[in-house]
Design an enzyme around this catalytic site. Sequence first.
Site, PDB file in Angstrom:
ATOM      1  N   GLU A 206       0.815  -1.210   0.000  1.00 53.35           N
ATOM      2  CA  GLU A 206       0.000   0.000   0.000  1.00 53.35           C
ATOM      3  C   GLU A 206       0.849   1.260   0.000  1.00 53.35           C
ATOM      4  O   GLU A 206       0.348   2.351   0.257  1.00 53.35           O
ATOM      5  CB  GLU A 206      -0.939   0.000   1.207  1.00 53.35           C
ATOM      6  CG  GLU A 206      -1.927  -1.154   1.165  1.00 53.35           C
ATOM      7  CD  GLU A 206      -3.056  -0.990   2.162  1.00 53.35           C
ATOM      8  OE1 GLU A 206      -2.848  -0.355   3.218  1.00 53.35           O
ATOM      9  OE2 GLU A 206      -4.142  -1.501   1.881  1.00 53.35           O
ATOM     10  N   LYS A 338     -16.018  -1.196   3.432  1.00 59.01           N
ATOM     11  CA  LYS A 338     -15.386  -1.562   2.160  1.00 59.01           C
ATOM     12  C   LYS A 338     -16.459  -2.075   1.205  1.00 59.01           C
ATOM     13  O   LYS A 338     -17.031  -3.148   1.448  1.00 59.01           O
ATOM     14  CB  LYS A 338     -14.371  -2.681   2.396  1.00 59.01           C
ATOM     15  CG  LYS A 338     -13.136  -2.277   3.209  1.00 59.01           C
ATOM     16  CD  LYS A 338     -12.355  -3.527   3.606  1.00 59.01           C
ATOM     17  CE  LYS A 338     -10.920  -3.240   4.010  1.00 59.01           C
ATOM     18  NZ  LYS A 338     -10.267  -4.425   4.608  1.00 59.01           N
TER      19      LYS A 338
HETATM   20  C1  2PG Z   1      -7.338  -3.806   5.639  1.00 55.73           C
HETATM   21  C2  2PG Z   1      -7.037  -3.610   4.161  1.00 55.73           C
HETATM   22  C3  2PG Z   1      -6.445  -2.262   3.879  1.00 55.73           C
HETATM   23  P1  2PG Z   1      -6.773  -5.703   2.662  1.00 55.73           P
HETATM   24  O1  2PG Z   1      -7.068  -4.853   6.217  1.00 55.73           O
HETATM   25  O2  2PG Z   1      -7.906  -2.914   6.247  1.00 55.73           O
HETATM   26  O3  2PG Z   1      -5.317  -1.978   4.680  1.00 55.73           O
HETATM   27  O4  2PG Z   1      -6.197  -4.623   3.692  1.00 55.73           O
HETATM   28  O5  2PG Z   1      -7.360  -4.957   1.526  1.00 55.73           O
HETATM   29  O6  2PG Z   1      -5.604  -6.541   2.265  1.00 55.73           O
HETATM   30  O7  2PG Z   1      -7.820  -6.469   3.406  1.00 55.73           O
HETATM   31 MG    MG Z   2      -8.049  -4.167   8.149  1.00 53.21          MG
END
Ligand code: 2PG
Ligand code: MG
Length: 431
Positions: A206, A338
């Site tokens: 990231e 998300k």
């Molecule tokens: C999280 C995300 C972003 P990932 O865990 O919050 O940092 O990671 O998209 O790999 O789940």
């Molecule tokens: Mg997370």
Amino acid sequence: MSDASIIEVHGRRVWDSRGRPTVEVEVKLSNGAGGRAIAPAGASTGSGEALDLRDGGTAFGGLDVKNSLAKVNGEIAKALEGLDASDQTAIDATLVELDGTPNRGRLGGNAIVATSLAVLHAAAAASRQPLWSYLSEGRPVRLPLPEIQIFGGGAHAARRVDVQDFMVMCPAASSFTEALEWTAEVYRAAGALMKRAGKLQGVADEGGYWPAFDCNEDALDTLMEAIAETGLQPGKHVGISLDIAASEFGRDGQYTLALDSRTLDTDQMISMLGRWLETYPIYSIEDPVAEDDPEGFRNFTQAYGSRCQIIGDDFLVTDAARVQAAAANGSLNAVLIKPNQAGTVTETLNALKAGKAAGFGTIVSARSGESEDVSIAHLSIGWDAGQLKVGSFSRSERMAKWNEVLRIEESLGARAQFSGWSALPFTPASK
Ligand code: 2PG
Ligand code: MG
């Protein structure tokens, strides 16, 4: 046929920030408007997330998305053509029903989220408004408090350190612009420090510096040093935010800290994080324990929820019912939002609304696999989430989002209001 009827849905394969295949969907409407969106992809995923459907086999490590694309260009296009793009609830209900599985596993969460977001973009374009403004429906909005990664770790850095995100937050800044300025100074200082120590080894997934540390606390100490070097005060101007992403190294109440070669039980894990809270100006902790440890979440929140934001990511997977349950038993005080965990725009908004109704902090978040798509910048503002998490302060798939918020801030002029402290579900002692 309404003015904003869908006349075409087209899926194509594009590539994400890890060089992996992903789904892009483009939607066209009868009135000439159109919209486009790209599905992101996580690395540390919660087991309750919408399924990111991949082809398997040998091509691109099994990560190709031909099956999802075939669904977009076949069944999904057929089901959506003729529908009114401005009725997002009906669009998303159609997608969910067509999929017919609890985890979006038949059509693919990636196909569904890209389609849902592309329709949203098309509807906003048809209304001749920027997406954030279309979403706000005239309600007041705030520019989000950014959580920005300085060191990457966990699944985003080959598990070089256990903790996944070492981030900063600047709620005392007077504007979003200033929060980015302060963060930019910290990011620069951290890089210079790593270089001087002979530990600069590029960046993680990231964009945060690669965590060439001997233990998790080393990363925290270096972060404190970096903040101090800028002349800004840790705990006054700049606070620390951690995503422990504990599901990645914990199960059945046992947490294996690879770097420290020791295993902790839930209580020891909570005590260790408690010590960090005493030692460092930590404003926010995400997934402090694993997704299979509801009791751990509750105990941690009971102990520290009055002085720190405690975010559920893998534990809540952007699911309204889980947010409501967590609120009812005092398990958390914030929820990560998300879109690709939920599946559709409507389900994402429902989780956010459940969070707000519970008085939770709400943080719209990118995934570790990202692209130039800036939808989440608009969602965070249009839905007045208050916070935005996008990864670090480098690499264009991250900067695209921060820069989009800057454009929106400028367009708001004197009406621009920064969420700052108001976004956090606690009042710090130092304030
Ligand atoms: C999280 C995300 C972003 P990932 O865990 O919050 O940092 O990671 O998209 O790999 O789940
Ligand atoms: Mg997370």
